[in-house]
Design a protein around this motif. Structure first.
Motif, PDB file in Angstrom:
ATOM      1  N   THR A 194       0.817  -1.216   0.000  1.00 49.70           N
ATOM      2  CA  THR A 194       0.000   0.000   0.000  1.00 49.70           C
ATOM      3  C   THR A 194       0.848   1.263   0.000  1.00 49.70           C
ATOM      4  OG1 THR A 194      -0.106   0.110   2.431  1.00 49.70           O
ATOM      5  CG2 THR A 194      -1.769  -1.234   1.305  1.00 49.70           C
ATOM      6  N   LEU A 195       2.155   1.100   0.070  1.00 47.86           N
ATOM      7  CA  LEU A 195       3.070   2.244   0.105  1.00 47.86           C
ATOM      8  C   LEU A 195       3.885   2.269  -1.175  1.00 47.86           C
ATOM      9  CD1 LEU A 195       4.420   1.657   3.720  1.00 47.86           C
ATOM     10  CD2 LEU A 195       2.549   3.179   3.063  1.00 47.86           C
ATOM     11  N   ALA A 196       4.193   3.454  -1.661  1.00 46.09           N
ATOM     12  CA  ALA A 196       4.976   3.576  -2.893  1.00 46.09           C
ATOM     13  C   ALA A 196       6.037   4.648  -2.734  1.00 46.09           C
ATOM     14  CB  ALA A 196       4.069   3.922  -4.078  1.00 46.09           C
ATOM     15  N   PRO A 197       7.305   4.283  -2.867  1.00 46.91           N
ATOM     16  CA  PRO A 197       8.352   5.309  -2.868  1.00 46.91           C
ATOM     17  C   PRO A 197       8.205   6.212  -4.090  1.00 46.91           C
ATOM     18  CG  PRO A 197       9.262   3.090  -2.580  1.00 46.91           C
ATOM     19  CD  PRO A 197       7.846   2.939  -3.006  1.00 46.91           C
ATOM     20  N   SER A 198       9.020   7.238  -4.163  1.00 47.54           N
ATOM     21  CA  SER A 198       8.994   8.138  -5.313  1.00 47.54           C
ATOM     22  C   SER A 198       9.361   7.364  -6.577  1.00 47.54           C
ATOM     23  CB  SER A 198       9.993   9.276  -5.113  1.00 47.54           C
ATOM     24  OG  SER A 198      11.318   8.769  -5.091  1.00 47.54           O
ATOM     25  N   PRO A 199       8.904   7.829  -7.765  1.00 45.78           N
ATOM     26  CA  PRO A 199       9.195   7.104  -9.011  1.00 45.78           C
ATOM     27  C   PRO A 199      10.672   6.828  -9.229  1.00 45.78           C
ATOM     28  CG  PRO A 199       7.534   8.782  -9.395  1.00 45.78           C
ATOM     29  CD  PRO A 199       8.000   8.966  -7.994  1.00 45.78           C
ATOM     30  N   SER A 200      11.562   7.760  -8.881  1.00 45.39           N
ATOM     31  CA  SER A 200      12.989   7.524  -9.088  1.00 45.39           C
ATOM     32  C   SER A 200      13.501   6.425  -8.168  1.00 45.39           C
ATOM     33  CB  SER A 200      13.768   8.817  -8.856  1.00 45.39           C
ATOM     34  OG  SER A 200      13.568   9.297  -7.529  1.00 45.39           O
ATOM     35  N   ILE A 201      13.011   6.379  -6.943  1.00 44.91           N
ATOM     36  CA  ILE A 201      13.408   5.333  -6.005  1.00 44.91           C
ATOM     37  C   ILE A 201      12.819   3.994  -6.443  1.00 44.91           C
ATOM     38  CG2 ILE A 201      13.221   4.526  -3.631  1.00 44.91           C
ATOM     39  CD1 ILE A 201      15.184   6.803  -4.018  1.00 44.91           C
ATOM     40  N   GLN A 202      11.597   4.027  -6.945  1.00 48.69           N
ATOM     41  CA  GLN A 202      10.970   2.797  -7.427  1.00 48.69           C
ATOM     42  C   GLN A 202      11.810   2.133  -8.502  1.00 48.69           C
ATOM     43  OE1 GLN A 202       6.734   2.593  -8.322  1.00 48.69           O
ATOM     44  NE2 GLN A 202       6.491   4.579  -7.305  1.00 48.69           N
ATOM     45  N   PHE A 203      12.365   2.931  -9.391  1.00 49.74           N
ATOM     46  CA  PHE A 203      13.177   2.360 -10.463  1.00 49.74           C
ATOM     47  C   PHE A 203      14.350   1.576  -9.900  1.00 49.74           C
ATOM     48  CE2 PHE A 203      16.985   2.752 -13.121  1.00 49.74           C
ATOM     49  CZ  PHE A 203      16.572   2.032 -14.232  1.00 49.74           C
ATOM     50  N   GLY A 204      15.066   2.162  -8.945  1.00 47.85           N
ATOM     51  CA  GLY A 204      16.215   1.497  -8.365  1.00 47.85           C
ATOM     52  C   GLY A 204      15.847   0.243  -7.599  1.00 47.85           C
ATOM     53  N   LEU A 205      14.786   0.307  -6.793  1.00 47.12           N
ATOM     54  CA  LEU A 205      14.375  -0.850  -6.011  1.00 47.12           C
ATOM     55  C   LEU A 205      13.828  -1.962  -6.911  1.00 47.12           C
ATOM     56  CD1 LEU A 205      12.645   0.875  -2.952  1.00 47.12           C
ATOM     57  CD2 LEU A 205      14.934  -0.108  -3.094  1.00 47.12           C
ATOM     58  N   PHE A 206      13.029  -1.564  -7.909  1.00 51.78           N
ATOM     59  CA  PHE A 206      12.526  -2.572  -8.838  1.00 51.78           C
ATOM     60  C   PHE A 206      13.680  -3.254  -9.560  1.00 51.78           C
ATOM     61  CE2 PHE A 206      11.204  -3.929 -13.057  1.00 51.78           C
ATOM     62  CZ  PHE A 206      10.081  -4.670 -12.776  1.00 51.78           C
ATOM     63  N   PHE A 207      14.686  -2.508  -9.924  1.00 55.54           N
ATOM     64  CA  PHE A 207      15.820  -3.056 -10.666  1.00 55.54           C
ATOM     65  C   PHE A 207      16.531  -4.143  -9.864  1.00 55.54           C
ATOM     66  CE2 PHE A 207      20.380  -3.033 -11.551  1.00 55.54           C
ATOM     67  CZ  PHE A 207      20.386  -3.338 -12.910  1.00 55.54           C
ATOM     68  N   VAL A 208      16.823  -3.885  -8.580  1.00 57.36           N
ATOM     69  CA  VAL A 208      17.583  -4.864  -7.805  1.00 57.36           C
ATOM     70  C   VAL A 208      16.752  -6.112  -7.514  1.00 57.36           C
ATOM     71  CG1 VAL A 208      19.171  -3.183  -6.826  1.00 57.36           C
ATOM     72  CG2 VAL A 208      17.033  -3.652  -5.627  1.00 57.36           C
ATOM     73  N   PHE A 209      15.471  -5.925  -7.219  1.00 59.10           N
ATOM     74  CA  PHE A 209      14.618  -7.096  -7.001  1.00 59.10           C
ATOM     75  C   PHE A 209      14.435  -7.877  -8.303  1.00 59.10           C
ATOM     76  CE2 PHE A 209      13.019  -4.963  -3.090  1.00 59.10           C
ATOM     77  CZ  PHE A 209      13.149  -6.031  -2.222  1.00 59.10           C
ATOM     78  N   ALA A 210      14.163  -7.172  -9.397  1.00 62.33           N
ATOM     79  CA  ALA A 210      13.915  -7.838 -10.671  1.00 62.33           C
ATOM     80  C   ALA A 210      15.133  -8.621 -11.138  1.00 62.33           C
ATOM     81  CB  ALA A 210      13.502  -6.819 -11.734  1.00 62.33           C
ATOM     82  N   LEU A 211      16.323  -8.091 -10.925  1.00 61.81           N
ATOM     83  CA  LEU A 211      17.530  -8.795 -11.341  1.00 61.81           C
ATOM     84  C   LEU A 211      17.700 -10.084 -10.532  1.00 61.81           C
ATOM     85  CD1 LEU A 211      19.902  -8.790 -13.234  1.00 61.81           C
ATOM     86  CD2 LEU A 211      21.177  -7.406 -11.599  1.00 61.81           C
ATOM     87  N   ALA A 212      17.450 -10.023  -9.236  1.00 62.26           N
ATOM     88  CA  ALA A 212      17.541 -11.228  -8.407  1.00 62.26           C
ATOM     89  C   ALA A 212      16.550 -12.289  -8.862  1.00 62.26           C
ATOM     90  CB  ALA A 212      17.301 -10.870  -6.942  1.00 62.26           C
ATOM     91  N   PHE A 213      15.318 -11.880  -9.154  1.00 57.25           N
ATOM     92  CA  PHE A 213      14.301 -12.841  -9.576  1.00 57.25           C
ATOM     93  C   PHE A 213      14.563 -13.338 -11.000  1.00 57.25           C
ATOM     94  CE2 PHE A 213      11.491 -10.208  -6.587  1.00 57.25           C
ATOM     95  CZ  PHE A 213      11.905 -10.953  -5.497  1.00 57.25           C
ATOM     96  N   ALA A 214      15.103 -12.474 -11.861  1.00 61.85           N
ATOM     97  CA  ALA A 214      15.406 -12.885 -13.239  1.00 61.85           C
ATOM     98  C   ALA A 214      16.490 -13.949 -13.262  1.00 61.85           C
ATOM     99  CB  ALA A 214      15.832 -11.668 -14.064  1.00 61.85           C
ATOM    100  N   ILE A 215      17.471 -13.837 -12.380  1.00 63.56           N
ATOM    101  CA  ILE A 215      18.530 -14.843 -12.315  1.00 63.56           C
ATOM    102  C   ILE A 215      17.964 -16.172 -11.841  1.00 63.56           C
ATOM    103  CG2 ILE A 215      20.638 -15.507 -11.085  1.00 63.56           C
ATOM    104  CD1 ILE A 215      21.406 -12.532 -11.079  1.00 63.56           C
ATOM    105  N   LYS A 216      17.115 -16.142 -10.854  1.00 63.99           N
ATOM    106  CA  LYS A 216      16.595 -17.383 -10.288  1.00 63.99           C
ATOM    107  C   LYS A 216      15.580 -18.048 -11.204  1.00 63.99           C
ATOM    108  CE  LYS A 216      17.400 -19.083  -7.108  1.00 63.99           C
ATOM    109  NZ  LYS A 216      18.375 -20.187  -7.023  1.00 63.99           N
TER     110      LYS A 216
END
Length: 480
Positions: A194-216
């Motif tokens: 229910t919480l959303a960081p700022s769009p610029s922060i979202q990009f960075g956080l999405f990137f690190v999570f997405a890379l971890a999940f993409a590898i697995k």
């Protein structure tokens, strides 16, 4: 404490079986795995349809100073993955040879890996999710290193760990970032959604999570650890390694990457990158499967292609696509397990995995040929069998978001019959040639495959049994 039992029971069993005489290990492991499956099945039967949110929740303070809790819960996204994990653990341990003098260590590590996977699917605290994520990698590494097959199993184990560890460290950065940048100092997944960081922060956080999940998952082009790991993995390990562990990455996308990071506002929607990579995985995996002569490698690359469909459905951001993705996770786990078992049994009897070195096995192994034919039809998506429904729903969801994605993704539906029929016809049909098999499939192996084949027909004909309980799936997509 029902959910705790699902992961704790295999872990306790693993600790006890590791010190048992090897001759008792397999059947003791079967008892533990069946007990865990019984608890998971009980949760599925008691699951309330139509309820949006987590059920059977458990919350215990863990590190209250940092607001970290031991939180478990199950919803429509995780329910069937928990059941799949428990079910395939039973199949994997039943497929373990009794005669192995290290069977106690092998079965113990298999149960420990199953416990970690169950925790990943049930954790509703971000830190707890990360702990279980790391925990499932440890037994997988030792299974590859100690029991791996081929020339260099140690190399495959190290490559697997290096790739996944890199992703895990990035995920840890994301976990800390969510705690800091949301401003609420919480790791509760339901609250974070229910919480959303700022769009610029979202990009960075999405990137690190997405890379971890993409590898697995693994998602193209982060899949290069997979061929080595799948070639080195012993067949019983592959049942859960390919059948369940790959789903952990896709589950992470659906549980964390999609709901925690709303679609950004701006000139570039970076969330388009993932579905494009998913389509690339569908096509690349299929083409690589067509090019393989080694049957085990062919099945491994086919897994890359099918996982692409799952990720594509997740990032359709609608109910059809995301329910299809969850359904296809279950379908793929069932089919890939059966394929690896069949390929292993054929190679054991013939003495080679080279599909070009054999032909006409159907005349010498008629029962194996019949079973293999059914699994082949399921893998290529024949209507009436389980994979068709999941692939259709993921492509329907992709079409609703962007027809171009569905059109290119459908290329995988065309290529799947090519590599699967080449595998089946090349080994089973034609004039008998190559090594003479020692025997046909025996009754124990047929019994092991029977529940997998029954599920292929049952889910293909009655998919609503699974989808009716997926009421929480697709909420993220509807919110966009």
């Amino acid at each position: 404490m029902t959910l705790t039992v699902i992961w704790l029971l295999p872990l306790i069993g693993a600790a006890l079986i590791a010190f048992m005489p090897p001759r008792f290990a397999k059947w003791s492991g079967v008892v533990v795995a069946v007990a865990a499956l019984g608890v998971a099945a009980g949760v599925a039967f008691s699951f309330a349809p139509g309820y949006r949110g987590y059920q059977f929740t458990e919350t215990v303070p863990w590190i209250p100073q940092l607001r970290i809790f031991y939180r478990l819960g199950i919803d429509g996204i995780s329910l069937w993955l928990v059941v799949l994990n428990s079910f395939l653990t039973v199949i994997a341990i039943l497929a373990t040879p009794v005669a192995s003098r290290h069977a106690n260590r092998f079965v113990a590590l298999m149960l420990a890996m199953s416990a970690g996977l169950a925790g990943v699917f049930m954790a509703t605290d971000l830190v707890l999710f990360y702990v279980f994520w790391e925990a499932m990698l440890i037994p997988a590494y030792f299974l590859l290193w100690i029991f791996g097959e081929g020339d260099r199993p140690g190399r495959a184990a190290i490559k697997f760990v290096l790739y996944t560890l890199a992703g895990s460290l990035l995920m840890l950065v994301g976990v800390i970032g969510e705690y800091v940048f949301t401003g609420q100092r919480t790791f509760d997944l339901a609250t974070l959604a229910t919480l959303a960081p700022s769009p610029s922060i979202q990009f960075g956080l999405f990137f690190v999570f997405a890379l971890a999940f993409a590898i697995k998952t693994p998602l193209f082009p982060f899949h290069s650890w997979l061929p080595d790991a799948y070639l080195a993995a012993p067949t019983p390990m592959l049942v859960t390694f390919a059948g369940v562990m790959g789903k952990a990455g896709a589950y992470g996308f659906l549980r964390i990457a999609v709901p925690l990071f709303p679609e950004p506002v701006g000139w570039w929607d970076w969330r388009w990158v993932i579905p494009v990579l998913a389509v690339a995985a569908i096509i690349w995996g299929a083409l690589m499967a067509i090019a393989q002569r080694d049957m085990k490698l062919l099945v491994a690359y086919s897994s890359v292609s099918h996982m692409g469909f799952i990720v594509l459905g997740i990032f359709s951001f609608n109910v059809q696509g995301q329910q299809g993705a969850v359904l296809q996770m279950v379908n793929h786990g069932i089919i890939i397990s059966a394929l690896f078992l069949i390929v292993a049994w054929i190679s054991d009897r013939v003495g080679t995995r080279d599909r070009a070195a054999m032909a006409g096995l159907a005349l010498r192994m008629p029962i194996m040929a019949g079973v293999f034919f059914i699994v082949t039809l399921a893998a290529l998506g024949l209507p009436g069998l389980n994979s068709f429904v999941g692939e259709f729903m993921t492509l329907l969801g992709a079409w609703q978001r962007e027809p171009v994605l569905a059109v290119f993704g459908a290329i995988g539906l065309v290529l799947a019959p090519v590599y699967m029929l080449r595998l089946f016809q090349g080994t089973m049909q034609g004039a008998p040639a190559g090594p003479v098999p020692s025997a046909d499939i025996h009754a124990g192996q047929l019994t092991l495959l029977a529940p997998l084949i029954v599920l292929m027909f049952a889910i293909g004909l009655y998919p609503n049994v699974l989808t009716n309980l997926m009421t929480s799936v697709g909420q993220a997509g509807l919110a966009r």
